[in-house]
Design a protein around this motif. Structure first.
Motif, short mmCIF file in Angstrom:
data_model
loop_
_atom_site.label_atom_id
_atom_site.label_comp_id
_atom_site.label_asym_id
_atom_site.label_seq_id
_atom_site.Cartn_x
_atom_site.Cartn_y
_atom_site.Cartn_z
N ILE A 151 -102.73 -54.44 -18.52
CA ILE A 151 -103.59 -54.74 -17.22
C ILE A 151 -102.65 -54.85 -16.10
N THR A 156 -116.50 -50.84 -13.47
CA THR A 156 -115.59 -51.10 -14.42
C THR A 156 -115.42 -50.10 -15.60
N ILE A 210 -112.15 -47.61 -16.05
CA ILE A 210 -111.56 -47.52 -17.38
C ILE A 210 -111.44 -45.81 -17.71
N ARG A 225 -110.04 -54.64 -25.02
CA ARG A 225 -110.43 -56.03 -24.95
C ARG A 225 -109.47 -56.79 -24.39
N LEU A 228 -109.24 -56.20 -20.43
CA LEU A 228 -110.37 -56.74 -19.92
C LEU A 228 -110.48 -58.48 -19.63
N GLU A 229 -109.80 -58.84 -20.81
CA GLU A 229 -109.95 -60.37 -20.84
C GLU A 229 -109.18 -61.02 -19.75
N MET A 237 -113.20 -60.89 -18.31
CA MET A 237 -114.38 -60.38 -18.75
C MET A 237 -114.23 -60.13 -20.31
N PHE A 277 -120.64 -55.81 -22.90
CA PHE A 277 -120.12 -56.86 -22.13
C PHE A 277 -120.55 -58.20 -22.66
#
Lengths: 201, 180
Positions: free
Chosen positions: B56, B74, B78, B136, B139-140, B144, B167
């Motif tokens: 990220i 989002t 992506i 995962r 986004l964490e 998120m 989500f």
């Protein structure tokens, strides 16, 4: 990784007879196994247990470092094997439209130029051979090492980043009918050398 | 494989082969190391997660995208930016849930599965599960919590590959006191 059949490491090199093979080669040829370099030979880590004053903490420490060394060796073997499989697949695809290779040297040049360029976006900087089945491929700015070459901090980890590539070379050569042992060494990153020992069938 | 027209695209093609074959070797190795497919799936997800939490940063540095205002935005980023940048494909976004908290990414062709056939004894292996972990993990790191899972896979005979994204919640910043 296997040791050569006669068990000699480093291999004895014929005096003289080493010739640069690629046009852009430069720099002299240093001795193959510089003390203190990282090498990929399994079991070369030298973490022997303490000999005297064998107290508990020494023992535990000796044990854990040894355990770590075997674990590290196992990882490297796995990475090497993965590289081997990938090398086999890649060479098959890369050579499907090329002319038949003249000889072993022709194959090595293909690995150094075309193969290296497609995989690492640059050629091998220097290829040398003793004309007795040993080739040394030197890359002065090896792509997988450039990000960690600012200091000596990560030198000890370099072997993990080279194992896969050793396998790639071995796998590629294997599919072209050449059995070999490939080892790598680094003394100052990001430069590194791959030594290919051809195993005569 | 169709013959490439010019050398430029050919060299690109080659590196995708390296990528695909290397991923294949990785999955093969995991299958050797772990006894059952569930463990392999778990491991792939974990590796993906670890990639995602680092990736990220690279993504934000390179893409110049700003903060997203909702989950739809989002999803767009992506599919159109991230997938394009790292895998060279643009999945389509469909099947939004009415509440707007779930959607599907449809991958027409998944570069990870070129040359791949699943053997019969690996029917429960989720070959590309690494991708779910990456999504995962990434986004964490931008607060998120999501769930990502494969619901369709061309390797298993489905027409397309579909990743379902859900989500879960916004992760509240817990910055140390005094930092903004």
């Amino acid at each position: 990784m296997k040791s050569p059949p006669d068990g000699r490491f480093p291999p004895r090199l014929a005096a003289g007879g080493w010739a640069p093979l690629l046009a852009q080669s430069r720099g002299g040829f240093e001795s193959l196994w510089v003390p203190g370099v990282v090498s990929l030979r399994a079991g070369s880590s030298g973490h022997a247990g303490p000999e005297s004053s064998y107290d508990r903490s020494d023992y535990v420490q000796g044990f854990t470092t040894r355990k770590k060394a075997t674990e590290n060796g196992r990882c490297i073997t796995k990475l090497e094997n993965m590289g081997f499989r990938v090398g086999q697949g890649l060479i098959e695809r890369f050579t499907k439209d090329t002319a038949r290779f003249k000889d072993e040297l022709d194959i090595m040049k293909f690995i150094c130029k075309d193969f290296w360029t497609t995989v690492f976006k640059k050629q091998i900087d220097n290829l040398r051979t003793n004309h007795q089945g040993i080739y040394v491929l030197q890359d002065n700015k090896f792509r997988l090492l450039t990000q960690m070459s600012a200091g000596k901090q990560y030198l000890e980890h370099a072997s993990k980043y080279l194992a896969f590539t050793c396998g790639l070379i071995r796998g590629g050569l294997s599919n072209l009918g050449i059995k070999s042992i490939v080892t790598a060494e680094v003394s100052s990153m990001p430069a590194c050398k791959f030594q290919v020992m051809i195993q005569k069938l | 494989m169709s013959r490439q027209a010019n050398r430029g695209t050919e060299s690109k093609k080659m590196s995708s082969e390296l990528f695909t074959l290397t991923y294949g070797a990785l999955v093969t190795q995991l299958c050797k190391d772990y006894e059952n497919d569930e463990d392999v799936n778990k491991q792939l997800d974990k590796m993906g997660y670890n990639i995602g939490v680092r990736l990220i940063e690279d993504f934000l540095a390179r893409s110049n995208v700003g903060r997203c205002h909702d989950f739809r935005e989002t999803a767009d980023v992506i599919a159109k930016v991230a997938f394009k940048m790292y895998l060279g494909i643009t999945p389509s976004i469909t099947n939004w849930s009415p509440a707007g908290d779930e959607f599907s990414l449809i991958l027409e062709n998944n570069p990870l599965v070129d040359f791949v056939e699943l053997p019969d004894n690996h029917s429960s292996l989720i070959y590309s599960n690494l991708l779910c972990g990456v999504l995962r993990g990434a986004l964490e790191m931008v607060q998120m919590a999501v769930e990502a899972k494969f619901v369709q896979d061309t390797l298993k005979g489905d027409g397309v590959t579909e990743i379902r994204m859900r989500f879960i919640r916004r992760i509240e910043d817990n910055l140390p006191a005094g930092e903004e």
